[in-house]
Design a protein around this motif. Structure first.
Motif, PDB file in Angstrom:
ATOM      1  N   ALA A  90       0.833  -1.209   0.000  1.00  0.00           N
ATOM      2  CA  ALA A  90       0.000   0.000   0.000  1.00  0.00           C
ATOM      3  C   ALA A  90       0.868   1.260   0.000  1.00  0.00           C
ATOM      4  N   VAL A  91       1.950   1.247   0.757  1.00  0.00           N
ATOM      5  CA  VAL A  91       2.855   2.402   0.788  1.00  0.00           C
ATOM      6  C   VAL A  91       3.565   2.546  -0.553  1.00  0.00           C
ATOM      7  N   ALA A  92       3.902   1.433  -1.197  1.00  0.00           N
ATOM      8  CA  ALA A  92       4.572   1.477  -2.498  1.00  0.00           C
ATOM      9  C   ALA A  92       3.677   2.120  -3.552  1.00  0.00           C
ATOM     10  N   LYS A 174       7.936   1.154   9.300  1.00  0.00           N
ATOM     11  CA  LYS A 174       7.503   2.221  10.195  1.00  0.00           C
ATOM     12  C   LYS A 174       8.285   3.506   9.916  1.00  0.00           C
ATOM     13  N   ALA A 175       9.586   3.384   9.694  1.00  0.00           N
ATOM     14  CA  ALA A 175      10.411   4.561   9.409  1.00  0.00           C
ATOM     15  C   ALA A 175       9.950   5.247   8.126  1.00  0.00           C
ATOM     16  N   ILE A 176       9.590   4.461   7.119  1.00  0.00           N
ATOM     17  CA  ILE A 176       9.108   5.048   5.860  1.00  0.00           C
ATOM     18  C   ILE A 176       7.768   5.736   6.079  1.00  0.00           C
ATOM     19  N   ILE A 177       6.880   5.099   6.831  1.00  0.00           N
ATOM     20  CA  ILE A 177       5.561   5.684   7.077  1.00  0.00           C
ATOM     21  C   ILE A 177       5.687   6.964   7.897  1.00  0.00           C
ATOM     22  N   ASP A 179       8.307   8.911   8.136  1.00  0.00           N
ATOM     23  CA  ASP A 179       8.949   9.906   7.276  1.00  0.00           C
ATOM     24  C   ASP A 179       7.934  10.504   6.318  1.00  0.00           C
ATOM     25  N   ASN A 180       7.040   9.668   5.794  1.00  0.00           N
ATOM     26  CA  ASN A 180       5.993  10.109   4.873  1.00  0.00           C
ATOM     27  C   ASN A 180       5.030  11.063   5.580  1.00  0.00           C
TER      28      ASN A 180
END
Length: 195
Positions: A90-92, A174-177, A179-180
């Motif tokens: 979903a994040v991709a 989690k770090a990507i989310i 950061d987003n």
């Protein structure tokens, strides 16, 4: 991974060599069990016989319970990893680079499969007290229990590795989310407070 959990192993098709090898192991375990029963009957002291028989049954029960526990833990880890994978997809779709998370997910899947094969091997293991003489029963029991503990600790270490791999994948996602979310939210405006 789910199919491997349901079957109890990670192979899609069994070779005839593997099935004959497992049949040979079963036969060997059966012969050892018969030898144990025969030697158990040779012990003159009935209390020692009963105690040794009870210890032997407890060792088998402990192994079975540990194997079932490990299977449940790996099942939960597999479920968590599936959720992480779907959230990563979903994040991709939002355009974020999730290649590092996908690599960690792949590593976690490998660790889980390795753990499943270790659990399967442990479930096939048998721990039969080898009775040498009536005087050395304590040493024989101690040796068998030591072997069981060592093997269970080895499987537990594999479970911990798999858990760590799943945690690493989660933390990377989690770090990507986070950061987003930080890049999308406006910076807070300082509010003047009255003195």
């Amino acid at each position: 991974i789910k199919r491997a959990l349901e079957r109890g192993d990670d192979d899609d098709d069994e070779d005839e060599d593997e099935s004959s090898e497992s049949a040979g192991k079963r036969n060997e375990r059966r012969l050892k069990r018969e030898e144990f029963k025969n030697k158990l009957e040779e012990i003159k002291d009935e209390k020692k016989q009963e105690r040794l028989d009870r210890i032997d049954q407890n060792i088998g029960r402990i192994n079975s319970k540990a194997v079932e526990h490990f299977k449940k833990v790996v099942g939960r880890l597999s479920g968590l990893l599936d959720k992480i994978e779907s959230k990563t997809n979903a994040v991709a779709e939002t355009g974020k680079d999730v290649s590092s998370v996908l690599a960690l997910i792949s590593t976690a899947q490998t660790k889980i499969l390795d753990t499943l094969s270790a659990i399967e091997a442990q479930s096939q293991a048998s721990y039969i007290v080898e009775i040498e003489s009536e005087e050395n029963l304590g040493e024989n029991v101690s040796s068998t229990v030591h072997d069981l503990r060592a093997d269970l600790k080895g499987v537990e270490a594999k479970v911990r590795e798999a858990k760590g791999a799943v945690k690493n994948a989660f933390m990377a996602l989690k770090a990507i989310i986070v950061d987003n979310e930080d890049s999308e939210s406006p910076s807070p405006v300082p509010i003047a407070t009255p003195i």
